[in-house]
Each structure stands twice: as structure tokens, then as C-alpha cells.
Design a protein around this motif. Structure first.
Motif, mmCIF file in Angstrom:
data_model
loop_
_atom_site.group_PDB
_atom_site.id
_atom_site.type_symbol
_atom_site.label_atom_id
_atom_site.label_comp_id
_atom_site.label_asym_id
_atom_site.label_seq_id
_atom_site.Cartn_x
_atom_site.Cartn_y
_atom_site.Cartn_z
ATOM 1 N N TYR A 31 0.961 -1.275 -0.092
ATOM 2 C CA TYR A 31 0.122 -0.002 -0.096
ATOM 3 C C TYR A 31 1.051 1.117 0.109
ATOM 4 N N TYR A 32 1.946 1.115 0.646
ATOM 5 C CA TYR A 32 3.087 2.109 0.563
ATOM 6 C C TYR A 32 3.313 2.501 -0.685
ATOM 7 N N VAL A 33 3.816 1.542 -1.551
ATOM 8 C CA VAL A 33 4.167 1.541 -2.712
ATOM 9 C C VAL A 33 3.358 2.181 -3.603
ATOM 10 N N TYR A 34 2.071 1.634 -3.381
ATOM 11 C CA TYR A 34 1.097 2.352 -4.401
ATOM 12 C C TYR A 34 0.784 3.758 -4.072
ATOM 13 N N LEU A 35 0.872 4.290 -2.581
ATOM 14 C CA LEU A 35 0.647 5.526 -2.484
ATOM 15 C C LEU A 35 1.952 6.436 -3.083
ATOM 16 N N PHE A 120 -1.174 5.777 6.474
ATOM 17 C CA PHE A 120 -2.062 5.002 6.287
ATOM 18 C C PHE A 120 -1.648 3.648 6.039
ATOM 19 N N PRO A 121 -0.523 3.155 5.460
ATOM 20 C CA PRO A 121 -0.065 2.104 5.557
ATOM 21 C C PRO A 121 0.240 1.560 7.005
ATOM 22 N N LEU A 122 0.695 2.486 7.820
ATOM 23 C CA LEU A 122 0.931 1.869 9.040
ATOM 24 C C LEU A 122 -0.516 1.413 9.819
ATOM 25 N N ILE A 123 -1.481 2.327 9.714
ATOM 26 C CA ILE A 123 -2.694 1.845 10.076
ATOM 27 C C ILE A 123 -3.191 0.859 9.488
ATOM 28 N N LEU A 124 -3.154 0.462 8.410
ATOM 29 C CA LEU A 124 -3.571 -0.725 7.587
ATOM 30 C C LEU A 124 -2.880 -1.934 8.389
ATOM 31 N N GLY A 125 -1.589 -1.855 8.305
ATOM 32 C CA GLY A 125 -0.909 -2.840 8.807
ATOM 33 C C GLY A 125 -1.140 -3.216 10.303
#
Length: 246
Positions: A31-35, A120-125
């Protein structure tokens, strides 16, 4: 479905917590790569990679140190050493990662804010990991004290307890929506989304720790709560601006 949830695949019990922990890392990174592709990054690719390395090392050290301080014990065997190295907490990982990033940024001379892209990747993880914690029940120390409250659940020991992992999932869902709204504001300052995330999450964890059956306390507070206080002090300027904003 019984909790702890331990599915059997090809005759072997699957550690669902471990599976979802690795899944959290994978999905969060993707998700981080996507963002990163979707949004313009003001930090060069080489500096961003260096910052990520600093975050990883800081998170590794911080998660182990705070994990040990949650219940410090003497180490007298190889097995205990290995168990100690495997003891970790997301709180120590987050704050250790923050310190690792800030140290690396000073070394390489990077002044741009780097946190928003990770938020947001952190929250998702974290959310995916908390699903694993919930399904693992009393095998993972994210369960709460016994309760007669209507949310009480049997997490594997026949006692109705606060399902802290579920409380956190609800909180993270609300926090996601709030931070999304802040990020979309035209007057949003670079780096503020990550700062608000850290302040909100550590404040939540400070409160929720009172519902955990902690056994190692200093002046009535756990090591996690002292870390939360430290994080508040670290972001005192941001908190002051937030409280006294016009």
C-alpha cells in the motif's frame, strides 16, 4: 468459531497470528508503494530508501526494548534469550522507528517531512495485525481484564474479558477517516497527518492500557504508558498548537 482460532491445514496447526503478522507487513508495504506512485514525493528515491532502512532498524530495536520492559525477567538460558528476542510490541516499533528516521534524516541532511506517506500503510498494517491478535485470544497479550460489560468475550480461558484488539480496530477505523479528512484539506501542512496519527494512537493506547492485566507496573503505570507519555512530550509543540489553534 472458537477463540483462539487455530486452523489445521494438511494436519498442521496454523499460527494465525503469525500469518496475519507477516500479511500486515506485506500489505502495508504494498500500500505504501501504491501511495508513493500515486502522490508526488518531495524526497529523492535514495534518501527515501535510506529513511526506510533507518525506520526498520529503529523499529526492530524499539519493539524489542519496550517488549522486554513490559515484563522484564532475568535471562539464564538460550531458550530465554531466543524468547526475549521474539518479544516485541508495536508501540516500541513505532517510536523506535520514529527515532531511527529522525537520526537518519540528520545524518543525510534531509529536512523534508517524511511521515505522511507512511501513515495509512501503518494504520492498515496495525489493523491486520490486530485481527490476528484477536483470533489468537489469550495466547497474545492484547486481551483485557475480566469484565461484566456487554462487550466482554471469552478469548479462550472461559472468562469474559475486554476484547482490546476489537476496541483498537474500531478506533483505527475512526482515526483513518479523520486523518483522511485532514489530509484532503488544502491548508494541511506536510507531516501533520503522521504527527496527529502518533499523538492519537499513543493517547488511545495510554488509556486502553488500564484495561490490560499488566503485572509489571511502576507507580501504577506500565512501560507502554510511560512510552506514551514520552511520545506526548516529543510532540508537545504540535499538541500545544492543536489545543490553542484559532
Amino acid at each position: 468459531m472458537d477463540i483462539p482460532f487455530e486452523p489445521v491445514v494438511l494436519g498442521y496447526k496454523v499460527n494465525i497470528h503469525l500469518v496475519l503478522e507477516y500479511l500486515a507487513f506485506f500489505v502495508g508495504f504494498r500500500y505504501y508503494v501504491y501511495l508513493k506512485k500515486k502522490h508526488k514525493d518531495h524526497i529523492s528515491s535514495s534518501n527515501r530508501l535510506t529513511i526506510i532502512i533507518g525506520a526498520v532498524f529503529g523499529a526492530f530495536i524499539g519493539s524489542r526494548v519496550i517488549g522486554f520492559l513490559e515484563n522484564p525477567v532475568s535471562v539464564s538460558s538460550i531458550e530465554q534469550v531466543l524468547q526475549l528476542l521474539n518479544t516485541k510490541t508495536i508501540m516500541g516499533g513505532l517510536f523506535g522507528g520514529l527515532l531511527g528516521v529522525e537520526l537518519i534524516k540528520k545524518i543525510i541532511g534531509e529536512r523534508s517531512s517524511s511521515g505522511d506517506l507512511f501513515t495509512f500503510p501503518l494504520i492498515l498494517g496495525i489493523a491486520i495485525g490486530r485481527v490476528g491478535c484477536f483470533l489468537y485470544g489469550i495466547h497474545e497479550f492484547t486481551y483485557g481484564k475480566p469484565t461484566t460489560f456487554f462487550t466482554g468475550m471469552d478469548l479462550g480461558d472461559g472468562v469474559l474479558r475486554h476484547p482490546l484488539a476489537l476496541y483498537e480496530l474500531v478506533f483505527l477505523g475512526v482515526l483513518w477517516k479523520v486523518l483522511q479528512a485532514i489530509a484532503k484539506r488544502k491548508d494541511s501542512v506536510s507531516g501533520i497527518v503522521f504527527k496527529y496519527f502518533m499523538i492519537a494512537y499513543f493517547s488511545f493506547r495510554f488509556v486502553i492500557e488500564f484495561l490490560k492485566p499488566n503485572v509489571f507496573l511502576v507507580f501504577g503505570l506500565s512501560s507502554i504508558q510511560y512510552l506514551c507519555i514520552l511520545c506526548t512530550i516529543y510532540y508537545r509543540t504540535t499538541i500545544r498548537k492543536l489545543l490553542y489553534a484559532d
